[in-house]
Write a protein that holds these residues in place. Structure first.
Motif: not given
Length: 213
Positions: A14, A165, A118, A122, A158, A162, A16, A42-43
Protein backbone atom coordinates in the motif's frame (compact mmCIF):
# COMPACT_ATOMS: atom_id res chain seq x y z
CA UNK A 1 0.31 -18.06 10.31
CA UNK A 2 3.12 -15.63 11.06
CA UNK A 3 1.12 -12.79 12.59
CA UNK A 4 3.37 -9.93 11.54
CA UNK A 5 4.25 -10.85 7.94
CA UNK A 6 0.83 -9.91 6.48
CA UNK A 7 1.04 -6.46 8.07
CA UNK A 8 4.58 -5.91 6.78
CA UNK A 9 3.50 -7.04 3.30
CA UNK A 10 0.42 -4.79 3.34
CA UNK A 11 2.31 -1.69 4.48
CA UNK A 12 4.96 -2.36 1.82
CA UNK A 13 2.40 -2.79 -0.98
CA UNK A 14 0.00 0.00 0.00
CA UNK A 15 2.88 2.36 0.92
CA UNK A 16 0.72 5.46 1.56
CA UNK A 17 3.82 7.70 1.74
CA UNK A 18 4.69 6.71 -1.82
CA UNK A 19 1.21 7.77 -2.97
CA UNK A 20 1.45 11.18 -1.25
CA UNK A 21 2.72 12.96 -4.41
CA UNK A 22 -0.29 11.63 -6.35
CA UNK A 23 -2.65 12.75 -3.57
CA UNK A 24 -1.14 16.24 -3.57
CA UNK A 25 -1.35 16.41 -7.36
CA UNK A 26 -4.99 15.30 -7.54
CA UNK A 27 -6.22 17.48 -4.64
CA UNK A 28 -4.22 20.65 -5.34
CA UNK A 29 -7.35 22.58 -6.33
CA UNK A 30 -9.59 21.05 -3.64
CA UNK A 31 -11.03 22.99 -0.73
CA UNK A 32 -10.17 21.90 2.80
CA UNK A 33 -13.54 20.14 3.15
CA UNK A 34 -13.14 18.31 -0.18
CA UNK A 35 -9.63 17.20 0.73
CA UNK A 36 -10.77 15.95 4.14
CA UNK A 37 -13.60 13.98 2.55
CA UNK A 38 -11.22 12.49 -0.01
CA UNK A 39 -8.81 11.40 2.73
CA UNK A 40 -11.60 9.77 4.75
CA UNK A 41 -13.14 7.93 1.79
CA UNK A 42 -9.76 6.73 0.50
CA UNK A 43 -8.63 5.44 3.89
CA UNK A 44 -11.94 3.68 4.62
CA UNK A 45 -12.10 2.14 1.14
CA UNK A 46 -8.55 0.76 1.46
CA UNK A 47 -9.44 -0.85 4.79
CA UNK A 48 -12.66 -2.33 3.40
CA UNK A 49 -10.89 -3.82 0.35
CA UNK A 50 -8.34 -5.50 2.62
CA UNK A 51 -10.94 -6.86 5.05
CA UNK A 52 -13.23 -8.18 2.29
CA UNK A 53 -10.29 -9.85 0.56
CA UNK A 54 -9.40 -11.66 3.77
CA UNK A 55 -12.98 -12.76 4.43
CA UNK A 56 -14.18 -13.74 0.97
CA UNK A 57 -11.11 -14.09 -1.27
CA UNK A 58 -10.71 -17.82 -0.67
CA UNK A 59 -14.38 -18.48 -1.40
CA UNK A 60 -14.10 -16.64 -4.72
CA UNK A 61 -11.10 -18.62 -5.99
CA UNK A 62 -12.78 -21.85 -4.81
CA UNK A 63 -15.89 -20.88 -6.77
CA UNK A 64 -13.77 -20.63 -9.93
CA UNK A 65 -12.05 -23.93 -9.14
CA UNK A 66 -8.58 -22.40 -8.83
CA UNK A 67 -6.14 -24.28 -6.60
CA UNK A 68 -4.57 -22.19 -3.87
CA UNK A 69 -1.09 -23.35 -4.88
CA UNK A 70 -1.61 -21.99 -8.39
CA UNK A 71 -3.06 -18.78 -7.00
CA UNK A 72 -0.10 -18.46 -4.65
CA UNK A 73 2.39 -18.80 -7.51
CA UNK A 74 0.45 -16.23 -9.54
CA UNK A 75 0.14 -13.93 -6.54
CA UNK A 76 3.85 -14.29 -5.78
CA UNK A 77 4.71 -13.34 -9.36
CA UNK A 78 2.36 -10.36 -9.14
CA UNK A 79 3.98 -9.22 -5.90
CA UNK A 80 7.42 -9.60 -7.44
CA UNK A 81 6.39 -7.45 -10.42
CA UNK A 82 4.95 -4.87 -8.00
CA UNK A 83 8.17 -4.87 -5.98
CA UNK A 84 10.21 -4.26 -9.14
CA UNK A 85 7.96 -1.32 -9.91
CA UNK A 86 8.56 0.04 -6.40
CA UNK A 87 12.31 -0.39 -6.83
CA UNK A 88 11.88 2.06 -9.71
CA UNK A 89 10.27 4.49 -7.23
CA UNK A 90 6.72 3.94 -8.54
CA UNK A 91 3.62 2.90 -6.57
CA UNK A 92 3.18 -0.89 -6.55
CA UNK A 93 -0.22 -0.88 -8.22
CA UNK A 94 0.06 2.16 -10.50
CA UNK A 95 -0.48 1.86 -14.25
CA UNK A 96 0.58 4.30 -16.97
CA UNK A 97 -2.97 5.64 -17.43
CA UNK A 98 -3.86 6.12 -13.75
CA UNK A 99 -2.56 9.68 -13.42
CA UNK A 100 -4.18 10.89 -16.64
CA UNK A 101 -7.45 9.17 -15.70
CA UNK A 102 -7.33 10.87 -12.32
CA UNK A 103 -6.69 14.25 -13.93
CA UNK A 104 -9.68 13.73 -16.22
CA UNK A 105 -11.91 12.91 -13.26
CA UNK A 106 -10.72 15.98 -11.36
CA UNK A 107 -11.37 18.18 -14.41
CA UNK A 108 -14.87 16.69 -14.70
CA UNK A 109 -15.56 17.33 -11.03
CA UNK A 110 -15.83 13.62 -10.21
CA UNK A 111 -14.48 12.02 -7.03
CA UNK A 112 -10.98 10.52 -7.23
CA UNK A 113 -11.10 9.10 -3.69
CA UNK A 114 -11.93 5.54 -4.76
CA UNK A 115 -10.63 5.45 -8.35
CA UNK A 116 -7.77 5.96 -8.98
CA UNK A 117 -6.52 7.06 -5.55
CA UNK A 118 -7.55 3.96 -3.57
CA UNK A 119 -7.88 1.51 -6.46
CA UNK A 120 -5.36 0.91 -7.89
CA UNK A 121 -2.81 3.38 -6.42
CA UNK A 122 -3.25 2.17 -2.81
CA UNK A 123 -4.86 -1.24 -3.19
CA UNK A 124 -5.22 -3.51 -6.20
CA UNK A 125 -4.57 -7.06 -7.40
CA UNK A 126 -1.31 -7.41 -5.45
CA UNK A 127 -2.99 -6.36 -2.19
CA UNK A 128 -5.94 -8.68 -2.74
CA UNK A 129 -3.67 -11.61 -3.65
CA UNK A 130 -1.63 -11.08 -0.50
CA UNK A 131 -4.71 -11.16 1.74
CA UNK A 132 -6.09 -14.30 0.08
CA UNK A 133 -2.77 -16.13 0.46
CA UNK A 134 -2.39 -15.22 4.12
CA UNK A 135 -6.08 -15.93 4.83
CA UNK A 136 -5.43 -19.52 3.76
CA UNK A 137 -2.67 -19.75 6.37
CA UNK A 138 -5.07 -18.91 9.22
CA UNK A 139 -6.11 -21.78 11.46
CA UNK A 140 -8.29 -19.95 14.01
CA UNK A 141 -11.04 -17.35 13.77
CA UNK A 142 -8.96 -14.85 15.73
CA UNK A 143 -6.18 -15.02 13.15
CA UNK A 144 -8.68 -14.12 10.44
CA UNK A 145 -9.95 -11.31 12.70
CA UNK A 146 -6.38 -10.00 12.98
CA UNK A 147 -6.08 -9.96 9.18
CA UNK A 148 -9.26 -7.88 8.98
CA UNK A 149 -7.87 -5.68 11.76
CA UNK A 150 -4.84 -5.00 9.60
CA UNK A 151 -7.24 -3.33 7.18
CA UNK A 152 -8.06 -0.88 9.98
CA UNK A 153 -4.33 -0.34 10.62
CA UNK A 154 -3.69 0.38 6.93
CA UNK A 155 -6.69 2.73 6.87
CA UNK A 156 -5.30 4.66 9.86
CA UNK A 157 -1.81 4.85 8.36
CA UNK A 158 -3.30 6.07 5.08
CA UNK A 159 -5.42 8.67 6.87
CA UNK A 160 -2.40 9.96 8.80
CA UNK A 161 -0.13 10.00 5.73
CA UNK A 162 -2.62 11.87 3.56
CA UNK A 163 -3.55 14.28 6.36
CA UNK A 164 0.13 15.11 6.81
CA UNK A 165 0.89 15.02 3.07
CA UNK A 166 2.14 18.62 2.93
CA UNK A 167 4.51 18.07 5.86
CA UNK A 168 5.73 14.75 4.45
CA UNK A 169 6.41 16.32 1.06
CA UNK A 170 8.23 19.22 2.71
CA UNK A 171 10.36 17.09 5.06
CA UNK A 172 11.16 14.13 2.80
CA UNK A 173 10.89 15.72 -0.60
CA UNK A 174 10.54 13.61 -3.74
CA UNK A 175 13.98 12.07 -3.14
CA UNK A 176 13.09 10.91 0.37
CA UNK A 177 9.77 9.47 -0.80
CA UNK A 178 11.55 7.62 -3.62
CA UNK A 179 14.05 6.14 -1.17
CA UNK A 180 11.23 4.92 1.11
CA UNK A 181 9.38 3.43 -1.86
CA UNK A 182 12.51 1.57 -2.99
CA UNK A 183 13.09 0.27 0.55
CA UNK A 184 9.51 -1.01 0.73
CA UNK A 185 9.99 -2.59 -2.70
CA UNK A 186 13.03 -4.48 -1.45
CA UNK A 187 11.07 -5.83 1.53
CA UNK A 188 8.16 -6.77 -0.73
CA UNK A 189 10.50 -8.58 -3.14
CA UNK A 190 11.76 -10.80 -0.33
CA UNK A 191 8.20 -11.62 0.78
CA UNK A 192 7.17 -12.27 -2.84
CA UNK A 193 9.99 -14.78 -3.36
CA UNK A 194 9.00 -16.55 -0.14
CA UNK A 195 5.35 -16.85 -1.20
CA UNK A 196 6.34 -17.89 -4.72
CA UNK A 197 8.66 -20.62 -3.41
CA UNK A 198 5.97 -21.90 -1.04
CA UNK A 199 3.45 -22.12 -3.89
CA UNK A 200 5.91 -23.92 -6.19
CA UNK A 201 6.67 -26.48 -3.48
CA UNK A 202 2.93 -27.16 -3.12
CA UNK A 203 2.60 -27.65 -6.87
CA UNK A 204 5.82 -29.65 -7.22
CA UNK A 205 6.59 -31.44 -3.92
CA UNK A 206 9.74 -32.90 -5.49
CA UNK A 207 11.29 -29.44 -5.12
CA UNK A 208 11.21 -29.89 -1.35
CA UNK A 209 12.93 -33.28 -1.47
CA UNK A 210 16.43 -33.27 -0.09
CA UNK A 211 19.06 -35.08 -2.06
CA UNK A 212 21.02 -37.54 0.00
CA UNK A 213 24.68 -37.31 -1.04
Amino acid sequence: MDIYKPLVALLAIVNPVGVVPFFIHFTSAFSRVQRRRTILVSACTAGIVIALSALFGLKIIEFFGISLASFQVGGGCLLLISSLQMLNAKPAEAGPQDVSDGDNKVDAGASIAVVPLTIPLLTGPATISTMVIYADKTRHWWELAILCGYGVVVALVTFIAFSASSKIARVLGQTGINIMTRLMGLILAALAVELLADGLIKLFPVLAARTVG
